[in-house]
Write a protein that holds these residues in place. Structure first.
Motif, mmCIF file in Angstrom:
data_model
loop_
_atom_site.group_PDB
_atom_site.id
_atom_site.type_symbol
_atom_site.label_atom_id
_atom_site.label_comp_id
_atom_site.label_asym_id
_atom_site.label_seq_id
_atom_site.Cartn_x
_atom_site.Cartn_y
_atom_site.Cartn_z
ATOM 1 N N ALA A 25 -13.816 -1.736 -5.516
ATOM 2 C CA ALA A 25 -14.159 -2.116 -4.143
ATOM 3 C C ALA A 25 -13.085 -3.021 -3.544
ATOM 4 C CB ALA A 25 -15.516 -2.821 -4.120
ATOM 5 N N ALA A 26 -12.536 -3.910 -4.367
ATOM 6 C CA ALA A 26 -11.498 -4.828 -3.875
ATOM 7 C C ALA A 26 -10.239 -4.061 -3.474
ATOM 8 C CB ALA A 26 -11.162 -5.860 -4.942
ATOM 9 N N THR A 27 -9.877 -3.054 -4.270
ATOM 10 C CA THR A 27 -8.693 -2.249 -3.957
ATOM 11 C C THR A 27 -8.902 -1.458 -2.677
ATOM 12 O OG1 THR A 27 -8.056 -2.045 -6.283
ATOM 13 C CG2 THR A 27 -7.192 -0.386 -4.771
ATOM 14 N N VAL A 28 -10.090 -0.882 -2.532
ATOM 15 C CA VAL A 28 -10.399 -0.112 -1.318
ATOM 16 C C VAL A 28 -10.256 -0.989 -0.085
ATOM 17 C CG1 VAL A 28 -12.218 1.099 -0.048
ATOM 18 C CG2 VAL A 28 -11.915 1.526 -2.503
ATOM 19 N N GLU A 29 -10.845 -2.179 -0.144
ATOM 20 C CA GLU A 29 -10.803 -3.069 1.019
ATOM 21 C C GLU A 29 -9.387 -3.536 1.310
ATOM 22 O OE1 GLU A 29 -13.240 -3.448 3.079
ATOM 23 O OE2 GLU A 29 -14.446 -2.183 1.771
ATOM 24 N N LYS A 30 -8.608 -3.811 0.271
ATOM 25 C CA LYS A 30 -7.226 -4.258 0.485
ATOM 26 C C LYS A 30 -6.400 -3.148 1.125
ATOM 27 C CE LYS A 30 -2.985 -5.864 -1.673
ATOM 28 N NZ LYS A 30 -2.203 -5.026 -0.733
ATOM 29 N N TYR A 31 -6.506 -1.920 0.596
ATOM 30 C CA TYR A 31 -5.730 -0.818 1.145
ATOM 31 C C TYR A 31 -6.085 -0.567 2.609
ATOM 32 C CZ TYR A 31 -3.697 0.736 -3.325
ATOM 33 O OH TYR A 31 -2.968 0.823 -4.480
ATOM 34 N N LEU A 32 -7.372 -0.591 2.908
ATOM 35 C CA LEU A 32 -7.792 -0.363 4.289
ATOM 36 C C LEU A 32 -7.317 -1.487 5.204
ATOM 37 C CD1 LEU A 32 -11.391 0.955 3.645
ATOM 38 C CD2 LEU A 32 -9.509 2.255 4.633
ATOM 39 N N ARG A 33 -7.387 -2.707 4.718
ATOM 40 C CA ARG A 33 -6.938 -3.858 5.516
ATOM 41 C C ARG A 33 -5.452 -3.765 5.817
ATOM 42 N NH1 ARG A 33 -8.990 -7.284 2.425
ATOM 43 N NH2 ARG A 33 -7.170 -7.826 1.164
ATOM 44 N N ASP A 34 -4.659 -3.393 4.819
ATOM 45 C CA ASP A 34 -3.213 -3.297 5.012
ATOM 46 C C ASP A 34 -2.848 -2.155 5.962
ATOM 47 O OD1 ASP A 34 -2.834 -5.436 3.329
ATOM 48 O OD2 ASP A 34 -2.382 -4.211 1.570
ATOM 49 N N VAL A 35 -3.520 -1.023 5.816
ATOM 50 C CA VAL A 35 -3.240 0.107 6.707
ATOM 51 C C VAL A 35 -3.651 -0.237 8.132
ATOM 52 C CG1 VAL A 35 -3.772 2.519 7.226
ATOM 53 C CG2 VAL A 35 -3.421 1.811 4.855
ATOM 54 N N ALA A 36 -4.793 -0.922 8.270
ATOM 55 C CA ALA A 36 -5.244 -1.328 9.601
ATOM 56 C C ALA A 36 -4.248 -2.302 10.236
ATOM 57 C CB ALA A 36 -6.626 -1.963 9.510
ATOM 58 N N GLN A 37 -3.640 -3.154 9.410
ATOM 59 C CA GLN A 37 -2.632 -4.090 9.919
ATOM 60 C C GLN A 37 -1.415 -3.322 10.440
ATOM 61 O OE1 GLN A 37 -1.126 -6.876 7.020
ATOM 62 N NE2 GLN A 37 0.118 -7.968 8.501
ATOM 63 N N PHE A 38 -1.015 -2.299 9.704
ATOM 64 C CA PHE A 38 0.109 -1.487 10.154
ATOM 65 C C PHE A 38 -0.242 -0.763 11.456
ATOM 66 C CE2 PHE A 38 2.220 2.781 9.997
ATOM 67 C CZ PHE A 38 3.490 2.336 10.340
ATOM 68 N N ALA A 39 -1.470 -0.244 11.541
ATOM 69 C CA ALA A 39 -1.909 0.451 12.754
ATOM 70 C C ALA A 39 -1.887 -0.501 13.946
ATOM 71 C CB ALA A 39 -3.309 1.022 12.562
ATOM 72 N N SER A 40 -2.284 -1.756 13.719
ATOM 73 C CA SER A 40 -2.258 -2.755 14.788
ATOM 74 C C SER A 40 -0.823 -3.023 15.229
ATOM 75 C CB SER A 40 -2.919 -4.044 14.303
ATOM 76 O OG SER A 40 -2.854 -5.052 15.288
ATOM 77 N N PHE A 41 0.089 -3.058 14.262
ATOM 78 C CA PHE A 41 1.509 -3.259 14.565
ATOM 79 C C PHE A 41 2.030 -2.114 15.436
ATOM 80 C CE2 PHE A 41 5.835 -1.960 13.320
ATOM 81 C CZ PHE A 41 6.561 -3.066 13.733
ATOM 82 N N LEU A 42 1.589 -0.896 15.145
ATOM 83 C CA LEU A 42 2.033 0.263 15.920
ATOM 84 C C LEU A 42 1.528 0.223 17.365
ATOM 85 C CD1 LEU A 42 1.558 3.264 13.447
ATOM 86 C CD2 LEU A 42 3.705 2.220 14.170
ATOM 87 N N ALA A 43 0.347 -0.407 17.544
ATOM 88 C CA ALA A 43 -0.245 -0.515 18.892
ATOM 89 C C ALA A 43 -0.346 0.850 19.585
ATOM 90 C CB ALA A 43 0.569 -1.493 19.748
ATOM 91 N N GLY A 44 -0.824 1.842 18.834
ATOM 92 C CA GLY A 44 -1.002 3.166 19.414
ATOM 93 C C GLY A 44 0.198 4.073 19.280
ATOM 94 N N GLY A 45 1.293 3.555 18.769
ATOM 95 C CA GLY A 45 2.491 4.377 18.603
ATOM 96 C C GLY A 45 2.364 5.332 17.431
#
Length: 281
Positions: A25-45
């Motif tokens: 569960a910890a790995t799942v949450e970390k991976y999703l959090r990191d990918v979401a951070q990258f998506a936020s950085f892209l800002a829709g790009g």
């Protein structure tokens, strides 16, 4: 490239893939959090190799450690492979193997004793026993649920995690304490460490309860987190048997290189080793 944008649906399906692979569960949450951070950085790009490289540079500019950056890139690599965009992956940072760890992060045996005593003095019987159970067996906090009444009766727990099954021995004295606590809580079978509502303790709850002991025990907050108990077990076990391969089996590591990380000495120990060389007249 125009369709390579990260959507909520992507993250939902990525979560399911990770869960299907039986990631913790910890790995799942970390991976999703990191990918979401990258998506936020892209800002829709759109996702491109260049955008991933820019994110990598941004993380470094923010002062994040190389190991943290590599950890985030690992999560993103897994997502990009899942999405079919593996060509967008970038190289990780090259890290020199650490020779010693910071002493302000290493929990000593004496400090561990103070934490256990503080939990007992505060009447936190469950937390006191939980600290001893993790430190005396070396289980991950996500594996606490395998410390059951049946396991305490047998003196061993069968742990299934990440597609692997391993058996760990539970010291006799700890078995007796676990069974005594279970009887007191009227737990006849199954998990021993439960909430008042009868649910498994979460990683977040265990972390918070441990942090609550810091001031009373006089231990720096930077040293008090569940995984540090596992590190203390590993160092103590290795000093007793000097067998890194056996320790790797006990900890459930696939690679001895992972186990070696647990055995890195502190800066003070490293300095004492240099002094013993007596190479300065």
């Amino acid at each position: 490239m125009k369709n390579r944008s990260i959507s909520g649906e992507h993250l939902i399906r990525f979560r399911k893939r990770l869960e299907d692979e039986e990631r913790s569960a910890a790995t799942v949450e970390k991976y999703l959090r990191d990918v979401a951070q990258f998506a936020s950085f892209l800002a829709g790009g759109v996702v491109t190799k260049a955008s991933v490289a820019r994110w990598k540079e941004r993380l470094l500019e923010e002062g994040q450690s190389p190991s943290t950056v590599n950890g985030k890139l690992t999560a993103l690599d897994r997502f990009l492979a899942f999405a079919g965009w593996a060509d967008c992956r970038v190289r990780h940072l090259k890290l020199q193997r650490r020779l010693f760890r910071d002493s302000d992060r290493e929990l000593t045996r004496e400090e561990y004793g103070r934490l256990v005593a503080a939990a007992g003095a505060a009447g936190k019987e469950r937390l006191e026993l939980l600290l001893e159970s993790v430190c005396a067996t070396g289980v991950r906090v996500s594996e606490v649920r395998y410390l059951t009444v049946e396991a305490a009766q047998r003196g061993r727990a069968e742990i299934s995690l990440k597609g692997k099954i391993r058996a760990i021995l539970i010291p006799g004295k700890l078995c007796r304490k676990l069974l005594k606590y279970a009887r007191k809580q009227k737990i006849a079978s199954g998990e021993i460490f439960l909430t008042r509502g009868g649910k498994s303790l979460s990683r977040k709850q265990i972390w918070a309860e441990m942090k609550g002991l810091c001031q009373k025990a006089g231990v720096a907050s930077s040293k008090v987190f569940p995984h540090n108990l596992r590190h203390l077990f590993a160092r103590t076990f290795y000093r007793a048997c000097r067998d890194v391969a056996k320790l790797a089996d006990v900890l459930g590591h696939s690679s001895i290189e992972t186990t070696r990380i647990y055995l890195i000495s502190t800066g003070a120990e490293h300095a004492r080793a240099l002094e013993r060389l007596r190479l300065v007249s």
